[in-house]
Structures are given as structure tokens and as C-alpha cells.
Design a protein around this motif. Sequence first.
Motif, PDB file in Angstrom:
ATOM      1  N   TYR A 242       0.988  -1.200   0.075  1.00 61.30           N
ATOM      2  CA  TYR A 242       0.065  -0.066  -0.047  1.00 61.30           C
ATOM      3  C   TYR A 242       0.965   1.288   0.007  1.00 61.30           C
ATOM      4  O   TYR A 242       1.959   1.400   0.632  1.00 61.30           O
ATOM      5  CB  TYR A 242      -0.923   0.024   1.336  1.00 61.30           C
TER       6      TYR A 242
ATOM      7  N   TYR B 167       1.278   5.508   0.491  1.00 59.25           N
ATOM      8  CA  TYR B 167       0.864   6.800   1.280  1.00 59.25           C
ATOM      9  C   TYR B 167       1.476   7.858   0.670  1.00 59.25           C
ATOM     10  O   TYR B 167       2.845   8.002   0.964  1.00 59.25           O
ATOM     11  CB  TYR B 167       0.898   6.594   2.698  1.00 59.25           C
TER      12      TYR B 167
ATOM     13  N   HIS C 175      -3.175  14.688   2.088  1.00 62.55           N
ATOM     14  CA  HIS C 175      -2.969  13.443   1.967  1.00 62.55           C
ATOM     15  C   HIS C 175      -3.386  13.178   0.378  1.00 62.55           C
ATOM     16  O   HIS C 175      -4.624  12.954   0.237  1.00 62.55           O
ATOM     17  CB  HIS C 175      -3.586  12.791   2.926  1.00 62.55           C
TER      18      HIS C 175
ATOM     19  N   TYR D 197      -2.792  10.487  -1.372  1.00 66.06           N
ATOM     20  CA  TYR D 197      -3.211   8.974  -1.447  1.00 66.06           C
ATOM     21  C   TYR D 197      -3.136   8.338  -0.111  1.00 66.06           C
ATOM     22  O   TYR D 197      -1.919   8.456   0.228  1.00 66.06           O
ATOM     23  CB  TYR D 197      -2.267   8.496  -2.566  1.00 66.06           C
ATOM     24  N   PRO D 198      -3.878   7.597   0.094  1.00 61.53           N
ATOM     25  CA  PRO D 198      -5.373   7.162  -0.472  1.00 61.53           C
ATOM     26  C   PRO D 198      -6.078   8.716  -0.180  1.00 61.53           C
ATOM     27  O   PRO D 198      -5.838   9.384   0.893  1.00 61.53           O
ATOM     28  CB  PRO D 198      -5.890   5.979   0.422  1.00 61.53           C
ATOM     29  N   ASN D 199      -7.020   8.739  -0.986  1.00 60.31           N
ATOM     30  CA  ASN D 199      -7.824   9.774  -1.031  1.00 60.31           C
ATOM     31  C   ASN D 199      -9.105   9.675  -1.828  1.00 60.31           C
ATOM     32  O   ASN D 199      -8.900   9.000  -2.910  1.00 60.31           O
ATOM     33  CB  ASN D 199      -7.049  11.181  -1.732  1.00 60.31           C
TER      34      ASN D 199
ATOM     35  N   GLU E 296      -9.487  10.001  -5.702  1.00 56.83           N
ATOM     36  CA  GLU E 296      -8.404   8.711  -6.641  1.00 56.83           C
ATOM     37  C   GLU E 296      -9.377   7.702  -6.914  1.00 56.83           C
ATOM     38  O   GLU E 296      -9.671   6.927  -5.761  1.00 56.83           O
ATOM     39  CB  GLU E 296      -7.244   8.612  -6.028  1.00 56.83           C
TER      40      GLU E 296
ATOM     41  N   SER F 214      -8.965   3.961  -4.673  1.00 60.05           N
ATOM     42  CA  SER F 214      -8.272   4.595  -3.596  1.00 60.05           C
ATOM     43  C   SER F 214      -7.880   3.456  -2.612  1.00 60.05           C
ATOM     44  O   SER F 214      -9.014   2.922  -2.151  1.00 60.05           O
ATOM     45  CB  SER F 214      -8.730   5.975  -2.915  1.00 60.05           C
TER      46      SER F 214
ATOM     47  N   VAL G  69      -0.690   9.679  -9.212  1.00 61.28           N
ATOM     48  CA  VAL G  69      -1.576  10.056  -8.274  1.00 61.28           C
ATOM     49  C   VAL G  69      -1.748  11.571  -8.949  1.00 61.28           C
ATOM     50  O   VAL G  69      -0.925  12.201  -9.385  1.00 61.28           O
ATOM     51  CB  VAL G  69      -1.021  10.180  -6.857  1.00 61.28           C
TER      52      VAL G  69
ATOM     53  N   SER H 142      -8.080  11.401 -11.474  1.00 64.76           N
ATOM     54  CA  SER H 142      -9.275  12.204 -10.625  1.00 64.76           C
ATOM     55  C   SER H 142      -9.964  13.282 -11.297  1.00 64.76           C
ATOM     56  O   SER H 142      -9.199  14.174 -11.896  1.00 64.76           O
ATOM     57  CB  SER H 142      -8.320  12.688  -9.018  1.00 64.76           C
TER      58      SER H 142
ATOM     59  N   GLU I 108      -9.132   6.299   5.214  1.00 65.92           N
ATOM     60  CA  GLU I 108      -8.435   7.548   4.724  1.00 65.92           C
ATOM     61  C   GLU I 108      -8.396   8.555   5.968  1.00 65.92           C
ATOM     62  O   GLU I 108      -9.304   8.755   6.743  1.00 65.92           O
ATOM     63  CB  GLU I 108      -9.287   8.294   3.386  1.00 65.92           C
TER      64      GLU I 108
ATOM     65  N   GLU J 159      -8.289  15.133   4.066  1.00 63.40           N
ATOM     66  CA  GLU J 159      -7.541  15.566   2.901  1.00 63.40           C
ATOM     67  C   GLU J 159      -6.479  16.573   3.676  1.00 63.40           C
ATOM     68  O   GLU J 159      -5.326  16.372   2.987  1.00 63.40           O
ATOM     69  CB  GLU J 159      -8.408  16.017   1.869  1.00 63.40           C
TER      70      GLU J 159
END
Length: 259
Positions: free
Chosen positions: A151, A153, A165, A167-169, A172, A175, A187, A191, A219, A222
Motif C-alpha cells: 500500500y 501513502y 494526503h 493518496y489514499p484519497n 482517486e 483509492s 496520483v 481524478s 483515509e 484530506e
Amino acid sequence: MKSLLKAVALLALPILAGYLAWLGLSGSPQDTATLAQRLNQELQGYHCAELVANVGADGAVRVVGHLPRMEDLPRLRQSIEALPGVKVAEFELAVRIWPHCETLALLKPWRERNLDGRHGLAIKPDTGHPLLFTEGERIVIRLQQADFDGYLYVDYYTADGNVIHLYPNRREPDSGRQIRAGENFTVGERSAEGWEIGPPFGQELISAIAVATPLYPGERAEFEPAAAYLPQLRQLLEARRDDPALVADFLFLETAPAP
């Protein structure tokens, strides 16, 4: 007997005088410290900095690293050049503002693991100016996953002390999905709502962390202050210090107003 004691006392006087003279010449422990010790002591006085001093046999000193503020540069130069034993001093220094300096220190062990172990996690901006974004440009980040399934980040640290942040978001597609070993990953490109460069401008930082199992569930919000996020990130990373499938990378960039 008295004559013998007198003779011993007279003999001891030069020895005592010599010892006292030696103490006077030797001075305090600080005076007898080596130049390297004095330099290291001086460098410890800068918060959120990473500084290393190399000392030559002829008293030549070279200081490399980074400081958190531009105004620290002349102060450091003056203090080093004033140290006894320094004949000439050279400086190779960068400015890494907060929170970037704290983020560097936090991610350093995992970035070194990534580089030394050749795990392959890599991050770079997708723009015609590799280290420069201008106002209105869309932020698109291209990454290569490490050599294990896991994963990602991806965080963007702004010039005013906040973190986005990326990603994850929720913006996306897919995500937070597991990303295959060595997969090229983007990234901000797919989107519908992306991120564009805007004020405040200056030095900014993008970081990427790859880990085999999720670092945290779901998540995060943001946007949040880096002062709130970094202590929590530190705890998450420290809890996995012995996890070999955890690596990091980061990239500095500059942002500027549109020409």
C-alpha cells in the motif's frame, strides 16, 4: 628527623609547582577538547537541523547539511569561524524549512532502507520542470512501487506547515488498493478533481511510504496541520520499525507564481 622532613618538603615543592603549572597550561576540559568535539558541540545548538563537520589535519573545516531557517546560515558561519583551531571553513548547506526538516528526520531510516536495499520505491513529479511547479499547474505525481505488493501513502507538505494526503484519497479511483510490486503508479492524473498549485509559494515536499499491510485504516482528512499529523505518523512508523516491508522516499520541489 627534622632535617629529613625538611629535605623531603623541599624536594616536593618543585614537583607541586610543576603539577600546578601543568594544570594552568592544560586549562578547563572545554579548552582541552579536540576541535572535532568543539564543532559537534556547536552544531548541536540548531533545532530541526542535520549538520556534519569534517576536520582536516591542518585545521580546515567543512560543514555540510541543512538548517531550518535562512537566518541561521550567517550565525552558523560566524560561530564556526570563531572557534579556536579553525584555520579555514567551507560550508555546503541547504535550507529545509519546518515541517520539511522534521519529516526528513522522521523518514530518514526508511528512505535509507529503500536506497540501501534497492527496493525501488521512487517518486517524481510529472511536469516539464522536474523540481518547479508554477501557479495553476496541476499536481501529478508518478511513482514506482517497491519490490513487494503493498500500500502507498503519498503526502504533500506545503510551505505554510500543512499536509495534503494525496493518496489514499476519495478523489482517486480505486483509492487505497493494494499495488503490485514494481507497478508504475500515478496520483492526481485520473481524478476528476485534481490539485493545482497556488499560494503560498516556496519550498514544498512530497513523501511516499510503501508498506506491505495498511499503515492505518481507511483515509485521513484530506488537509490537516503537519503539527498534528507528524506525531501520529511517528508512532505508526515506530510500531513497525522491525518490519522489513516498509520503505519511504521523498522529493523536494519549489512552487512559484505564474510568470
